[in-house]
Each structure stands twice: as structure tokens, then as C-alpha cells.
Scaffold this motif. Sequence first.
Motif, PDB file in Angstrom:
ATOM      1  N   VAL A  19       9.291  28.567  20.882  1.00 40.52           N
ATOM      2  CA  VAL A  19       9.351  30.029  20.940  1.00 40.52           C
ATOM      3  C   VAL A  19       7.941  30.577  21.089  1.00 40.52           C
ATOM      4  CG1 VAL A  19       9.953  32.150  19.707  1.00 40.52           C
ATOM      5  CG2 VAL A  19      11.463  30.152  19.554  1.00 40.52           C
ATOM      6  N   ALA A  22      12.182  30.006  24.413  1.00 37.66           N
ATOM      7  CA  ALA A  22      12.389  31.454  24.442  1.00 37.66           C
ATOM      8  C   ALA A  22      11.052  32.175  24.345  1.00 37.66           C
ATOM      9  CB  ALA A  22      13.299  31.881  23.288  1.00 37.66           C
ATOM     10  N   TYR A  28       9.371  36.161  23.937  1.00 36.53           N
ATOM     11  CA  TYR A  28       9.648  37.541  23.564  1.00 36.53           C
ATOM     12  C   TYR A  28       8.368  38.375  23.644  1.00 36.53           C
ATOM     13  CZ  TYR A  28      13.790  35.364  21.440  1.00 36.53           C
ATOM     14  OH  TYR A  28      14.942  34.636  21.212  1.00 36.53           O
ATOM     15  N   HIS A  30      16.288  28.459  29.359  1.00 34.83           N
ATOM     16  CA  HIS A  30      15.209  29.316  28.880  1.00 34.83           C
ATOM     17  C   HIS A  30      15.668  30.768  28.781  1.00 34.83           C
ATOM     18  CE1 HIS A  30      12.622  26.188  31.229  1.00 34.83           C
ATOM     19  NE2 HIS A  30      13.001  25.715  30.051  1.00 34.83           N
ATOM     20  N   TYR A  31      14.993  31.498  27.899  1.00 34.10           N
ATOM     21  CA  TYR A  31      15.317  32.906  27.684  1.00 34.10           C
ATOM     22  C   TYR A  31      14.029  33.709  27.617  1.00 34.10           C
ATOM     23  CZ  TYR A  31      17.325  37.046  25.339  1.00 34.10           C
ATOM     24  OH  TYR A  31      17.717  38.318  25.001  1.00 34.10           O
ATOM     25  N   LYS A  35      24.407  35.300  27.285  1.00 29.65           N
ATOM     26  CA  LYS A  35      23.582  34.167  26.858  1.00 29.65           C
ATOM     27  C   LYS A  35      24.311  32.841  27.030  1.00 29.65           C
ATOM     28  CE  LYS A  35      20.693  36.770  23.594  1.00 29.65           C
ATOM     29  NZ  LYS A  35      21.281  38.095  23.835  1.00 29.65           N
ATOM     30  N   GLY A  43      22.784  29.838  25.154  1.00 30.41           N
ATOM     31  CA  GLY A  43      21.888  30.409  24.147  1.00 30.41           C
ATOM     32  C   GLY A  43      22.465  30.558  22.759  1.00 30.41           C
ATOM     33  N   LEU A 102      19.316  29.657  20.472  1.00 29.89           N
ATOM     34  CA  LEU A 102      18.426  30.778  20.169  1.00 29.89           C
ATOM     35  C   LEU A 102      18.426  31.045  18.669  1.00 29.89           C
ATOM     36  CD1 LEU A 102      19.315  33.177  23.112  1.00 29.89           C
ATOM     37  CD2 LEU A 102      17.121  32.036  22.743  1.00 29.89           C
TER      38      LEU A 102
END
Length: 350
Positions: free
Chosen positions: A138, A165, A167, A185-186, A324, A329, A333
Motif C-alpha cells: 500500500v 493499492a 491512495y 491493483h487499485y 472492486k 478487491g 483491499l
Amino acid sequence: MAEMGLYKTKSKHYIDTYYQITIINIFILSLITSSSMASSSSSVDFSTAILIRVDQSGKGDFNNIQEAIDSIPPNLNNSQLYFIWVKPGVYREKVVIPADKPYITLSGTKASTTVLIWSDGEDILESPTLTVFASDFVCRFLTIQNKFGTAGQAVALRVAADNAAFYGCVITSYQDTLLDDNGNHYFKNCYIEGATDFICGSASSLYEKCHLHSLSPNNGSMTAQMRSSATDKSGFSFLGCKLTGTGSTYLGRPWGAYSRVVFAYSFFSDVVAPQGWNEWGDSSKNNTVYYGEYKCYGPGADRRERVKWSKQLSDEEATVFMSKDFIGGKDWLRPAPSHFKAALKSNPKE
């Protein structure tokens, strides 16, 4: 069209190297970790992480980011989260997250004040400022830059691992800014800037509420997705994003013959070329690519001059790309940890 010709040899060079190096790395990681993932990931305490502080002033545990990563022992049993908190500053270093160190969070304080920067180019695999080989990674509130310039491939971020991920990050370069290499991936609330193929690779990725900004003076491309077969589950989905820039750009062009990219509920400024998509000099791919738009808006969303081999998606067709579930996800996640404990120092500072 000069800019669109920059990568005529890109696919062969990348694919040859990709299968010799990248797949080997991921295969080795899968051999080491696959047997333990199913049984151990459920036992991870996602609420608590070991805190490591990086501060250039000398008041943290380490002065640079790579030292902090190197201090983390191999964590192949996936039993512990690590949270690397990077205090504000400009960190001039090239950073690699090794494959044997999953479950790391790398967090700045604010992307505008916490900057990781390097300048390297011409090799898509060797140039990244930040390379991620570890799963379950992350990254939060960090600016990742490659300042190599406009002379060739210059990756800011390469993500070559599953379950990663990002953010509130800022990711900037010019050519191949984000090598979204492989895995699920996010990206959420990220700003991604470049000119040529600046989001590229063969990953399955969901981009939610991201801002894509094109620097292309003429006929650049925002995406170059590398899906190679009809059964490949990879693709890029952009949900609720904003597309801006200078000059003009295509939404994407096919790095792989079955390239798959979808934009949904996204704002297109007039930077988007009326044709929308580019075939990259190979009309045979028009029958195999999957390029879709769904309920996008803004001056660049007018589909009257779109290439006929792109799609205006129906409600049913779009549904799969707007959840997601597209990246699995719901299974990986995780929220930010709420509790922290200090790392044990094997070599305390004197």
C-alpha cells in the motif's frame, strides 16, 4: 504523429525482457509464498502495524526510504504489517520493495510535501523511481517522480506484484509514467501525469476518482494496455476519473492485441482527440481490442467521430468494470492500521 512513433520497437524489447526477468521474479515469489498465503493471510492483524519513521532531519528511525525497507526482515509467513511513515521532504533516491517483503505500507504525510524523486531513463524496467515486487503493498500520500525528461522511456512507478493499492498519490513523468505491470491493483484519488503511453502494462487495475493529465503536444496516448489473449483477465478500468491536459491525446492504443480499457462516469476535457482511440499502426488489432466508454461527459466525450471499433457500453456490459470485483478487491483491499508498535532495532543508533 512523431510522438506516436516513439515505440515502434517497444513491444518486442519489452516482451523479451519481460518474460526473461519480470515473470521469473513473480514466479519465484509465487513458489515461495503461495503455499502460505491462504492459511496465513487470514491470521494477519490488519489493525496493528510496526511503525518505522523516515525523517531527513535525523529524528526518525532512518534518514532515507530504502534504508527503512532494508531494515524489514523477510516476511514470507505474512504475519506482520509494517508501516513506513515518511516525514515531509524531498527524498532523492531510487527505491525497490523486494518480493520477499509483503504487507508494507509506505505513507507520506501529504503528497504535496512528501516527494520521492529520481532521474533515470531509456530502459522501461531499470528506470523506475519506485519499483514494487512485493504483494499486498500500500502506498499513501506520496509524490513519485521521474525527472528524466522527454528524451525516452522514464518510469516513475513500476508495480510488478499482486494486490497493490495507491491512495492520494501523485505520479509524474513524461513517457511510460506508470508501468502498471502485472497483478491486481487499485488506485484512488491519484494524480497521474505524462504524455506517451503514460499508464501502460498488463495488470488488472481499477482507477477510481483519479486525475489523468496529458502533457502531449499532439497525438499522445494516455494508456497502452498489454492484454495478450481473449481469456486474459487483465485490463484498465477508470471510474469517475477526470481527464485534462494540453494539446491532444488518445484515450489509449493497443500494446497487446487484446488490449482492454474502459472509462466510466468520467469527465473528458477537450484534450481527448475526437477519434478517441488509436490503432498503433496495426489495423488487425481493431477486431480484438476492447475499448469502451460508459456515461462519460465533457467536451471530449462526444462519440460522433469515435473510431468504429470502440464501444459505447450498455449497462450490462459496463457493470463488470465498475466494481472492486474486477480486481478481486474485496478479498485483499485493507483499511489503514489504527494501532502501531515500535520496531525492534537489532542495531540501535549510537
